[in-house]
Design an enzyme around this catalytic site. Structure first.
Site, PDB file in Angstrom:
ATOM      1  N   ASP A 137     -30.133  -7.458 -49.874  1.00 10.12           N
ATOM      2  CA  ASP A 137     -28.844  -7.664 -49.218  1.00 10.12           C
ATOM      3  C   ASP A 137     -27.713  -7.506 -50.229  1.00 10.12           C
ATOM      4  OD1 ASP A 137     -26.680  -8.403 -47.668  1.00 10.12           O
ATOM      5  OD2 ASP A 137     -27.093 -10.553 -47.848  1.00 10.12           O
TER       6      ASP A 137
ATOM      7  N   LYS B 201     -21.296  -8.545 -52.235  1.00 10.06           N
ATOM      8  CA  LYS B 201     -21.506  -9.772 -52.998  1.00 10.06           C
ATOM      9  C   LYS B 201     -21.016  -9.553 -54.425  1.00 10.06           C
ATOM     10  CE  LYS B 201     -25.565 -11.301 -50.383  1.00 10.06           C
ATOM     11  NZ  LYS B 201     -25.040 -12.584 -49.903  1.00 10.06           N
TER      12      LYS B 201
ATOM     13  N   ASP C  10     -33.930 -12.446 -49.792  1.00  9.44           N
ATOM     14  CA  ASP C  10     -33.314 -12.604 -48.472  1.00  9.44           C
ATOM     15  C   ASP C  10     -34.303 -12.292 -47.352  1.00  9.44           C
ATOM     16  OD1 ASP C  10     -31.087 -13.538 -47.199  1.00  9.44           O
ATOM     17  OD2 ASP C  10     -30.096 -11.599 -47.039  1.00  9.44           O
TER      18      ASP C  10
ATOM     19  N   ARG D  69     -28.116 -12.639 -39.280  1.00  8.80           N
ATOM     20  CA  ARG D  69     -28.045 -13.076 -37.881  1.00  8.80           C
ATOM     21  C   ARG D  69     -27.964 -11.889 -36.922  1.00  8.80           C
ATOM     22  NH1 ARG D  69     -22.805 -16.539 -39.091  1.00  8.80           N
ATOM     23  NH2 ARG D  69     -23.961 -16.619 -41.047  1.00  8.80           N
TER      24      ARG D  69
END
Length: 490
Positions: free
Chosen positions: A262, A269, A281, A345
């Site tokens: 990720d 990030k 992740d 999500r």
């Protein structure tokens, strides 16, 4: 690693390394229990000189050059009224880890009358094996042989017919989860994860289905595929099925977040975001596949269990999803992506919808979903949410049995206001406050509300930077034992 018991008269014991647990009371009387290997009068003198009182965490080590016994480790259990089986497991774990490279066989003698069941003995064995775990696949020690091959329990007369076969199967599931989480992202790709899942199916007789991008597109998985667009690696949607022989009494779906790396996408990030650690992740999917391996070996009766992982990478290229894009999930709901780093999500939205369409009685999802849960609960406790009190209580019971700590969090409905979008059905993130709760509320929109559901956020618990209890530094395999125990309790 093998486990064994020695039930004969201890005068006939032939071992060379002994771990001996004592309570913080009447030390001299307890030392008499090991008179079969040492001069207890001399030992009592040494114990007194070292001011050893059997307090929790205290240890004394002795090396012998002129006796059959080479190593004796005495450790304190504290007061009997305060005895905690998790503390015993952690103490044994630390001692085994310190001695894993010194002896081929280690024997353990404890006041077994203080342990109440064979389950507790098996969990102690699990702790011993898992604490000895080493992962040298990617360094110069990869050919190093682990010296410790056997752990022996002495004087287990209270549990004469105990078997450790189940312990072995559960540990193999946890160890698989650890290897998956620890593997670097150039090794564990979505393709490799699908290969690992297929191997589990082959080894244990599970059904396997790997959906390619086109098949996911045909199912309308716009949220999952949006996350995968920025990667050169194809996504792999993994579905394993374990069906018990005979009548099926309950159908269960276990769903794991499967981001093999990720980057954060265009919400990259940076700074202290630990981008270099984003290989973990996929901790949720590792727990689900580890549970699949263990349960495939255990073969629980009367159950149909589905293991589901939407595996992909969250990367950046000219095709990557933009902040502000609107995508449609497979249940028809549209989502405004206001943060590309809230990608897990999105993948779970389609995975949960897929699971819901199987019409299970229960769905449990596991995910390294939010930094907010780490702020709330730290690194020792995972947060969980549920729409059903019976399921929540059953998970709490399984958690207490295994020592994987869960804390139930609220599904505060008023916080759903933060997910409202001006142009879509919802946004993928809400305000910073209560971030782990709004993440759970987001997931709640993607399955049939009549299905019992729990969401477990393991962002803080799937990794440890240093040795802690039964976990050597690195991947913990958190979640496997709780899922397996929850199934076993059925």
């Amino acid at each position: 690693m093998q486990f064994s018991t020695f039930q004969k008269n201890l005068d006939n014991w032939q071992g060379t390394s002994l771990i001996f647990g004592v309570l913080e009371e009447e030390i001299a009387n307890q030392l008499e229990n090991i008179k079969f290997v040492v001069d207890t009068k001399l030992l009592q003198k040494k114990v007194t000189q070292k001011k050893f009182k059997g307090e929790k965490g205290q240890t004394l080590s002795f090396e012998f050059l002129d006796q059959k016994l080479e190593t004796l480790i005495i450790f304190g259990l504290g007061k009997s009224k305060d005895l905690n089986k998790i503390d015993i497991e952690n103490s044994i774990g630390n001692l085994i880890r310190e001695n894993v490279s010194k002896n081929e066989k280690i024997s353990i003698l404890l006041p077994w009358e203080l342990l109440n069941s064979q389950l507790e003995i098996n969990q102690l064995a699990q702790s011993a094996r898992l604490s000895a775990y080493k992962d040298n696949r990617f360094n110069k020690k990869k050919d190093e042989k682990k010296i410790l091959k056997e752990i022996e329990f002495l004087n287990l007369k209270k549990f004469e017919n105990i078997s450790f076969e189940e312990t072995r199967k559960i540990c193999e599931g946890v160890e698989l989860a650890r290897r998956l989480v620890a593997a670097p992202p150039n090794s564990l790709t979505p393709l490799e994860m699908s290969i690992q899942a297929s191997q589990i199916a082959k080894d244990h007789g599970l059904e396997v289905k790997i959906l390619e991008a086109k098949e996911c597109e045909d199912l309308g998985m716009g949220a999952y595929l949006a996350v995968a667009k920025g990667s050169d690696l194809d996504p792999k949607f993994i579905h394993l099925t374990l069906k018990s022989e005979g009548p099926i009494k309950e159908k269960i779906a276990l769903v794991g977040k499967g981001l093999t790396f990720d980057s954060g996408g265009y919400n990259l990030k940076v700074g202290a975001s630990q981008i270099e650690m984003m290989k973990y992740d996929m901790g949720g999917s590792a727990a689900v596949l580890g549970a699949a391996k263990a349960l495939g070996a255990l073969k629980p009766k009367g159950l149909e269990i589905h293991f589901i992982v939407a595996a992909c990478e969250n990367m950046i290229n000219g095709s990557a999803v933009h902040p502000g894009d609107v995508v449609k999930a497979s249940n028809g709901k549209t989502i405004e992506i206001n943060n590309t780093d809230a990608e897990g999500r999105l993948t779970l939205a389609d995975a949960l919808t897929y699971a819901s369409n199987l019409k299970p009685d229960s769905i449990i999802d596991l995910a390294t979903l939010t930094g907010a849960i780490v702020v709330a609960l730290g690194n020792d406790v995972a947060g969980f949410w549920s729409n059903n009190d019976d399921l929540a209580n059953d998970l709490k019971a399984a958690s207490a049995q295994t020592g994987e700590k869960l804390w139930q969090m609220p599904l505060q409905k008023s916080y759903k206001e933060g997910l409202k979008s001006h142009i879509a059905d919802m946004k993928n993130t809400g305000p910073r406050a209560g971030g782990s709760i709004t993440a759970a509320l987001f997931l709640e929109e993607f399955f049939n509300k009549e299905i019992k559901w729990a969401h477990i956020d393991i962002a803080g618990t799937c990794w440890t930077d240093k040795n802690k209890g039964i976990n050597p530094s690195g991947a913990t395999g958190f979640g496997v034992k709780t899922l397996v125990q929850w199934i076993k309790n059925k």
